[in-house]
Design an enzyme around this catalytic site. Sequence first.
Site, PDB file in Angstrom:
ATOM      1  CG  HIS A  16     -15.561  80.003 -58.858  1.00 42.76           C
ATOM      2  ND1 HIS A  16     -15.240  80.981 -57.563  1.00 42.76           N
ATOM      3  CD2 HIS A  16     -14.220  80.136 -59.513  1.00 42.76           C
ATOM      4  CE1 HIS A  16     -13.994  81.275 -57.477  1.00 42.76           C
ATOM      5  NE2 HIS A  16     -13.273  80.957 -58.672  1.00 42.76           N
ATOM      6  CB  CYS A  17     -19.430  84.016 -57.033  1.00 43.01           C
ATOM      7  SG  CYS A  17     -21.040  83.218 -56.979  1.00 43.01           S
ATOM      8  CD1 TRP A  18     -19.392  83.180 -49.829  1.00 33.60           C
ATOM      9  CD2 TRP A  18     -17.082  82.823 -50.225  1.00 33.60           C
ATOM     10  NE1 TRP A  18     -18.900  82.877 -48.926  1.00 33.60           N
ATOM     11  CE2 TRP A  18     -17.529  82.435 -48.724  1.00 33.60           C
ATOM     12  CE3 TRP A  18     -15.778  82.236 -50.635  1.00 33.60           C
ATOM     13  CZ2 TRP A  18     -16.733  81.854 -47.901  1.00 33.60           C
ATOM     14  CZ3 TRP A  18     -15.034  81.657 -49.607  1.00 33.60           C
ATOM     15  CH2 TRP A  18     -15.409  81.196 -48.384  1.00 33.60           C
ATOM     16  CE1 TYR A  38     -10.690  80.444 -53.457  1.00 27.49           C
ATOM     17  CE2 TYR A  38     -11.763  81.297 -51.674  1.00 27.49           C
ATOM     18  CZ  TYR A  38     -10.492  81.109 -52.262  1.00 27.49           C
ATOM     19  OH  TYR A  38      -9.333  80.843 -51.543  1.00 27.49           O
TER      20      TYR A  38
END
Length: 343
Positions: free
Chosen positions: A93-95, A122
């Site tokens: 995952h990233c943002w 996230y």
Amino acid sequence: MIHRINIVDLLEPSFSVPLVDVRTPAEHSHGHIPGAFNIPLFSNEERVRVGTTYKQQSREKAILLGFDLTGSKWSGFIREALAISLDKKIALHCWRGGMRSGAMAWALDLYGFEVYLLEGGYKSYRRWCHSQFELDYNLRVIGGKTGSGKTRILQQMREMGHQMIDLEDLAQHQGSAFGSMNRLVQPSQEQFENNMAWQLKEVDRQTVLWVEDESINIGKRTIPRSFYNQMQLAPLIDLQVSTQQRVEALTIEYGLLEKPFLVAGTERIRKRLGPLRTKQALEAIVEDHMEEFIRIALGYYDKTYEKSLSKKNKDNIIPLTIDRQNLHEAVGLILDLELGRHL
């Protein structure tokens, strides 16, 4: 192969794939999903450069810059992922589930990983966290003046298999001017909430959940308002412990702390102690009269607790006299009270 999953899929107990956060070290440090590994696609400085390029020039130029910055890093990313997941299954995952996690997913998929990409990133976990605080819990609150042994009792309850959330442990603070104990470092507010929600997801909401009576702020961290409101309405067992027992216990606990730390903590409550009591407390610290210092400090904290208690619904407050030195007996009395009164 790349699979897209949502936050509910990720949090399923049966989902045991290691999770990797590809955001920067600073982003990860500020707030992350508990247990997530960090393999940052960009350094803190590189992310700023890419973001600036995106805003001031174009998406395409930002992507090219991103590949320029990561060009020599890809083999390292793959090796880090292999060290985390020997069976080559990994979640990312990233943002917001955008370009960074997508790029990492592409590279790991190319190498032969089975990749699970978190939709919404996230940010979806943060939304889920807030939803946990809005749920209804079957709360019981353990109260009592400073030094009553509330935390020890809750820990004993946990060992006996009862549900409890240790808010002070999550906040890494004991909730007073001396609450850092000169060694505890508080997480960010975001991480405090992340960790709290992570524990709440394991709670059976039909079963009693024990917590300690707290003000809404524990050090510099704040209990989520919706959960705190439930604490305020829940039955509270007010532990009655003799002043002498509390003084003896706190003298042992705080007597080992460094004098400059105790002096600084006392100065923080100078206005509330008043000039005379502050002077007496500081003299007691310097002269190693720890019991006297504790008694002075308790004068302030006892009044604060009594004021807080006076604002609660008296019908929800159940006083219970215990012997602080007999932990098992104290826990037994509390549990008997819970069963007998059907709180």
